[in-house]
Design a protein around this motif. Structure first.
Motif, short mmCIF file in Angstrom:
data_model
loop_
_atom_site.label_atom_id
_atom_site.label_comp_id
_atom_site.label_asym_id
_atom_site.label_seq_id
_atom_site.Cartn_x
_atom_site.Cartn_y
_atom_site.Cartn_z
N MET A 1 0.83 -1.18 0.00
CA MET A 1 0.00 0.00 0.00
C MET A 1 0.88 1.24 0.00
SD MET A 1 -1.42 0.68 3.85
CE MET A 1 -2.08 2.21 3.22
N LEU A 2 0.29 2.37 -0.41
CA LEU A 2 1.00 3.64 -0.45
C LEU A 2 0.42 4.55 0.62
CD1 LEU A 2 2.86 5.79 -1.71
CD2 LEU A 2 1.04 6.25 -3.39
N LEU A 3 1.28 5.12 1.46
CA LEU A 3 0.90 6.08 2.49
C LEU A 3 1.56 7.41 2.17
CD1 LEU A 3 -0.06 7.08 5.31
CD2 LEU A 3 2.01 6.00 6.26
N ALA A 4 0.75 8.46 2.01
CA ALA A 4 1.27 9.81 1.75
C ALA A 4 0.79 10.73 2.86
CB ALA A 4 0.79 10.31 0.39
N GLU A 5 1.72 11.21 3.68
CA GLU A 5 1.40 12.05 4.84
C GLU A 5 2.62 12.93 5.13
OE1 GLU A 5 0.37 14.11 7.56
OE2 GLU A 5 -1.23 12.60 7.44
N ASP A 6 2.42 14.25 5.15
CA ASP A 6 3.56 15.15 5.32
C ASP A 6 3.96 15.33 6.78
OD1 ASP A 6 1.16 16.68 5.76
OD2 ASP A 6 2.36 18.50 5.62
N ASP A 7 3.08 15.02 7.72
CA ASP A 7 3.40 15.13 9.14
C ASP A 7 4.22 13.91 9.55
OD1 ASP A 7 3.07 14.70 12.08
OD2 ASP A 7 1.83 16.50 11.93
N ARG A 8 5.51 14.13 9.86
CA ARG A 8 6.42 13.00 10.10
C ARG A 8 5.98 12.09 11.25
NH1 ARG A 8 12.75 14.04 10.49
NH2 ARG A 8 12.37 14.43 8.26
N PRO A 9 5.59 12.64 12.41
CA PRO A 9 5.17 11.73 13.50
C PRO A 9 3.96 10.88 13.13
CG PRO A 9 5.66 13.92 14.38
CD PRO A 9 5.69 14.03 12.88
N ILE A 10 2.97 11.49 12.43
CA ILE A 10 1.80 10.71 12.01
C ILE A 10 2.21 9.67 10.99
CG2 ILE A 10 -0.42 10.81 10.81
CD1 ILE A 10 -0.88 13.54 12.03
N ARG A 11 3.05 10.08 10.02
CA ARG A 11 3.48 9.13 8.98
C ARG A 11 4.24 7.96 9.59
NH1 ARG A 11 6.24 12.44 6.30
NH2 ARG A 11 8.37 11.84 6.83
N THR A 19 2.45 -1.71 9.14
CA THR A 19 3.39 -2.81 8.94
C THR A 19 3.11 -3.94 9.92
OG1 THR A 19 5.09 -1.28 8.13
CG2 THR A 19 5.83 -3.44 8.90
N LEU A 20 2.86 -3.58 11.17
CA LEU A 20 2.53 -4.60 12.17
C LEU A 20 1.22 -5.30 11.84
CD1 LEU A 20 3.51 -2.72 15.45
CD2 LEU A 20 4.68 -4.68 14.42
N GLU A 21 0.32 -4.59 11.14
CA GLU A 21 -0.96 -5.18 10.74
C GLU A 21 -0.80 -6.11 9.55
OE1 GLU A 21 -5.24 -5.44 11.38
OE2 GLU A 21 -3.49 -4.86 12.57
N GLY A 22 0.38 -6.11 8.92
CA GLY A 22 0.64 -7.02 7.81
C GLY A 22 0.70 -6.37 6.45
N TYR A 23 0.61 -5.04 6.39
CA TYR A 23 0.70 -4.35 5.11
C TYR A 23 2.16 -4.12 4.73
CZ TYR A 23 -4.27 -3.19 5.60
OH TYR A 23 -5.63 -3.26 5.73
N ARG A 24 2.44 -4.15 3.45
CA ARG A 24 3.74 -3.74 2.94
C ARG A 24 3.59 -2.28 2.52
NH1 ARG A 24 5.97 -6.98 -2.05
NH2 ARG A 24 4.32 -5.77 -3.04
#
Length: 240
Positions: A1-11, A19-24
């Motif tokens: 999956m692709l995650l796009a988030e500019d807030d570093r702590p949230i990202r 990742t712990l949930e099993g997503y790449r």
């Protein structure tokens, strides 16, 4: 999956949790990187923040949809006004989560989006088959007709009269569910379960936003309204 988030702590937190949930996960910090990653990697689902520098999430969504990229998109937004949520749907997003959010809600919405893009396991006839208003031809052909609506499930196209409706994935599935159960009042919990696979509770405005936006496309001025609210219960598609 692709995650796009500019807030570093949230990202960082989301990337770790996913990742712990099993997503790449491929995590990026802005819209330009998001478009590049979407073109390069063809992710199964995209988690996209609205407010990002340069190209924002709405523009990323618009570009992908203009390219006929139908990858499911879940928007992350700090904007709580209905008009802002509608802007995301109008850009082509499939669903949204309002910040601050519980990570379990993000997981639930992602699972629902991925289920809806998976190959059908059964005959695909949907909810409520055999109920009032159900067209028996739908089970054989994938076509559903209700009032002057015509819905072609396999091609994911819908018409009202001769006018083809431009619908997002979620809008199409909501309209198909209502049409397959024409004349039957579907309560909020049933709709949430059938469309999202998760009941977000009585405080959620998610369903009301989608119904309102769907009405803008289906019940245009000059046409007979088809989608009706049954206050305190849910929604029904019928001709009055």
């Amino acid at each position: 999956m692709l995650l796009a988030e500019d807030d570093r702590p949230i990202r960082t937190a989301l990337e770790r949790a996913l990742t712990l949930e099993g997503y790449r996960v491929t995590a990026v910090a802005d819209g330009i990187q998001a478009l590049a990653a979407a073109h390069r990697e063809r992710p199964d689902v995209i988690l996209l923040d609205v407010m990002m520098p340069g190209i924002d999430g709405l523009q990323v969504c618009q570009v992908l949809r203009a390219e006929q990229d139908r990858t499911p998109i879940l928007m992350l937004t700090a904007r709580v006004e209905t008009a802002d949520r509608i802007a995301g749907l109008d850009a082509g997003a499939d669903d949204y989560v309002v910040k601050p959010f519980e990570v379990e809600e993000v997981f639930a919405r992602l699972r629902a989006l991925l289920r809806r893009t998976a190959p059908p396991a059964g005959d695909g006839t949907g909810a409520g088959d055999g109920g009032e208003g159900h067209d028996p031809r739908a089970a054989d052909s994938g076509l559903v007709e209700a009032a002057d609506l015509r819905i072609d499930g396999p091609s994911r196209r819908a018409w009202r009269g001769t006018r083809e409706l431009e619908l997002t994935r979620t809008e199409f599935e909501l309209l198909e569910l209502l049409a397959r159960n024409a004349g039957i009042v579907l309560d909020h919990s049933t709709i949430y379960d059938r469309i999202w696979g998760y009941d977000f509770g009585p405080g959620s405005k998610n369903l009301a936003v989608y119904v309102g936006y769907l009405r803008r496309k289906v019940d245009v001025p000059g046409s007979r309204p088809l989608i009706h609210t049954v206050r305190g219960v849910g929604y029904v598609l019928r001709e009055d």
